[in-house]
Design a protein around this motif. Structure first.
Motif, PDB file in Angstrom:
ATOM      1  N   GLU A  16      48.907 -31.426   1.628  1.00 18.83           N
ATOM      2  CA  GLU A  16      48.939 -31.100   0.104  1.00 18.83           C
ATOM      3  C   GLU A  16      49.447 -32.281  -0.548  1.00 18.83           C
ATOM      4  O   GLU A  16      50.418 -32.829  -0.307  1.00 18.83           O
ATOM      5  CB  GLU A  16      49.409 -29.890  -0.145  1.00 18.83           C
TER       6      GLU A  16
ATOM      7  N   GLY B 107      43.581 -27.682  -4.984  1.00 15.85           N
ATOM      8  CA  GLY B 107      44.646 -26.940  -4.368  1.00 15.85           C
ATOM      9  C   GLY B 107      45.225 -26.086  -5.464  1.00 15.85           C
ATOM     10  O   GLY B 107      44.588 -25.720  -6.339  1.00 15.85           O
TER      11      GLY B 107
ATOM     12  N   GLN C 263      44.280 -31.492  -2.028  1.00 16.75           N
ATOM     13  CA  GLN C 263      44.258 -31.554  -0.314  1.00 16.75           C
ATOM     14  C   GLN C 263      43.533 -32.913  -0.067  1.00 16.75           C
ATOM     15  O   GLN C 263      42.371 -32.816  -0.412  1.00 16.75           O
ATOM     16  CB  GLN C 263      43.524 -30.201   0.142  1.00 16.75           C
TER      17      GLN C 263
END
Length: 253
Positions: A167, A190, A196
């Protein structure tokens, strides 16, 4: 337990291996094949782990590593040197038999290169900073200076953090899309303000853009497989005080 040696079919015929964390003697957070030398080494853990790693891939070879700094610097290795004298760089190349090139990782992507016909090999540590700066391009160029041909070089990307585990925030994305808006394709949506990042896909893209036609990506996620791999990000998320490093190795014939 024996040393866990992961090999890439694309590099068949070349002494190499992406090693996991199994098969060593270190303990605790560093169990058991930690290769990251640090002040709290106990009872020669790292020395013995280095010996086991060499024996698993290229017995009798001299191991050469670098002091990794997340750069695009490449060292051409002509002779073995002591670990304490390792240069600051993030990749190595050689055409000298008997030398074993090693790269340490704990989420970053290890990339191993070989031109079998020319007898030239390389190893690169491609974290996001080094990958963006062009460490793989620099490694290929250094191999060419030793007589390798770009069209003959094979590359394999070893275990690294996968997109589902990586992330990043908006600022990180801008660092990649600023120089090249097309890099947006390496990010998946994300949670709010986050994305991501697919490090493995980005490294593979850089290799292909450099002209390599044979690229293997092993698709192994260091973050999710704690019994097999060390992971900086996993250790951080768990609040652990430190983390181990695994090694990836390749030797010239």
């Amino acid at each position: 337990m024996s040393v866990d040696v992961i090999r890439a079919r694309a590099l068949d015929g070349v002494a190499h291996g992406f090693l996991g964390r199994r098969g060593g003697v270190s303990e605790g957070l560093f169990a058991s094949l930690d290769l990251g030398r640090r002040s709290q080494e106990v009872d020669g853990w790292i020395t013995e782990n280095r010996r086991r790693a060499i024996a698993a891939v290229a017995p009798g070879a001299a191991l050469c590593t670098v002091y990794q700094v997340h750069s695009a610097e490449v060292v051409t290795v002509g002779d073995a040197y002591p670990h304490e004298a390792r240069p600051r760089a993030d990749a190595l190349v050689t055409d000298r038999p008997g030398l074993l090139l090693g790269i340490l990782t704990a989420d970053c992507a290890p990339v191993l290169f070989a031109d079998r016909q020319a007898g030239v090999v390389g190893a690169a540590h491609a974290g996001w900073k080094g990958a963006l700066a062009g460490v793989t391009d620099a490694t290929i160029a250094a191999m060419e200076r030793l007589g390798a041909r770009r069209t003959s070089i094979v590359a394999a990307i070893g275990p690294c953090i996968a997109r589902a585990s990586y992330e990043v925030d908006d600022g990180f994305v801008a660092t990649f899309t600023g120089p090249d808006p097309a890099n947006e394709r390496f990010f998946a949506p994300g949670r709010a303000g986050h994305h991501q990042f697919d490090l493995e896909a980005y490294v593979a893209h850089r290799l292909a853009a450099a002209g390599l036609t044979r690229i293997a990506a092993l698709g192994l996620d260091t973050y999710v497989d704690a019994p097999r791999f060390f992971s900086f990000r996993r250790a951080t998320h768990r609040g652990e005080a430190d983390y181990g490093r695994q090694i990836s190795l390749i030797a010239a014939d």
